[in-house]
Enzyme design. Sequence first.
Site, PDB file in Angstrom:
ATOM      1  CG  ASP A 227       3.018   9.182  30.224  1.00  0.00           C
ATOM      2  OD1 ASP A 227       4.062   9.440  30.915  1.00  0.00           O
ATOM      3  OD2 ASP A 227       2.861   9.799  29.307  1.00  0.00           O
TER       4      ASP A 227
ATOM      5  CG  ASP B 257       6.074  10.277  25.321  1.00  0.00           C
ATOM      6  OD1 ASP B 257       5.042   9.483  26.069  1.00  0.00           O
ATOM      7  OD2 ASP B 257       6.472  11.121  25.491  1.00  0.00           O
TER       8      ASP B 257
END
Length: 415
Positions: free
Chosen positions: A196, A336
Site C-alpha cells: 500500500d 483498509d
Amino acid sequence: MAQNQRPKSLLDSLGEEIIRILTPVSICMLLVVLLVSILNSSSSLYVTSSIATIAYSETGSDSSWDKFIGALLNSLVFVAVVTVATFILVLFFYLKCSKFLKIYMGFSSFVVLGFMGGEIALFLIEEFSVPVDCITFLVLLFNFAVIGVLAVFMSKMPIIVTQGYLVLIGMLVAYWFTLLPEWTTWVLLVAMALYDLAAVLLPVGPLRLLVELAMSRDEDIPALVYEARPVTHHDSASRPVQTRIWRERQNARLDSEDSSSLNSDLNSTVSIVQSSHNGARIARVEEGQVSQRDAELSAPLIDHRMDAQDGLSTESLMLEGMGLGSSGAIKLGLGDFIFYSVLVGRAAMYDFMTVYACYLAIVAGLGITLMLLALYQKALPALPVSIALGVLFYFLTRFLLEVFIVQCSLNLLMF
C-alpha cells in the site's frame, strides 16, 4: 454573538472527521471479532487452499523457520497477484472500459455477498440451530446479494444503505482472511502494508496512476470505496448551511486578481470559473448562501491558511487517495477495512486483551494518518501506520503485557 465567534481551524473539525470514518471501521472490526468468537470452534472452517496459500501450506509439524519462509513466499505471491490485477484495472480504466469494470465489480460484490455471505450464514444457522427451509434461505440470500450490488454500484440508494453494505462486504472478506494459517496471516498483513505504501506514494504505483487518471478525466474510480458524510458547520445566526464543493485542478497558479475575487460571498448555485495560462479551476457552491470561509470549512482536512503572496496556490493539490471526495468527505478504500479487521480477528483467536490493544493501535494509526493527510495535503496510504502499530501492540501484549498481568494477579497485586 457574532463578535465573539472565532474562526474555525483544522482541529475544530478533525475530531468529527475521525469519528465519521472510525465508526464504520469499528463496526466492521466488531463484526469480525464476533464471527471469529462464535465460529472459531469449528475446525471445518479452516481454509486449506487459496491464492494466499498457493506457495506453501502450513502444518503443525513444521519448524518456525519453515513457517516463516513459507509465509513469506505466500505473501510475495499474493502481493504479486494483487499488483498485476491493479495494473490490469488501470489498463482497462485507461482504455475507458468503465462499464465493464463496474459490471465486474458488481459481479465480485454479488459473489462475496451471495457465496461467502451464504456460507457464513449456513455456519451461523447450524451453530444456533435456526429453523429455516432451503427455498426461503435461497430467496432471502439472493435478494440480499442483489440489493447489495444495486446499493453499491448500480443505482442511487440512501447513503446509510450503501455504507452498510460496504461494511458487510469488508466484514465477510476479512473473516475469510482470518481463516488463513497464523504465520501467513501476520506476514501477509505486513506485506500488504508495504504494498500500500509503494502503490500510493511511488510515481509508478498502480493506485497513484489510477487516481491521477480518474482526476484528469473527472471520473469516479470503479472500486469499492467507503465515503463518509462530509462535515457541515452551522452558523448561530442563520439556518444550517450545507455546501458541496467541486474543485478541478490542471496545474494552474491563480493571479492576485483571481484570488481577490473569491473573498466575496457566494450565492446559491453560482459557478466561478477562473482561468490562467495553463488551465482552469471550477468551484461551485450549492444549496445555501455561504461565505468563502464557510465554503472552506466544508473541507476541513485541507488547510487553507496561507500568506497573501501565495494566493490560492495550495488549493491546486490533488484530493486523492485517502482524502476528500467531491462532497468534502473522507474516502477510505475497502481494503483498509478488510486488513484492519483481519488483524483484530486474528488477535481474537488468542485473547481479548490482544484485541483491545490491537484496536487501540489501529485507531491511533488511523488518527495519525488523518492528521498527516491534513498536514501534507496529498494522497496517503491508510494501512502502514495502523498495521505497524497493530502488529507491534499484538506481540507486545501477547509476550509482555499478558505475562505481567498474569503474574500480578497470581501474586494478588491486581484483581
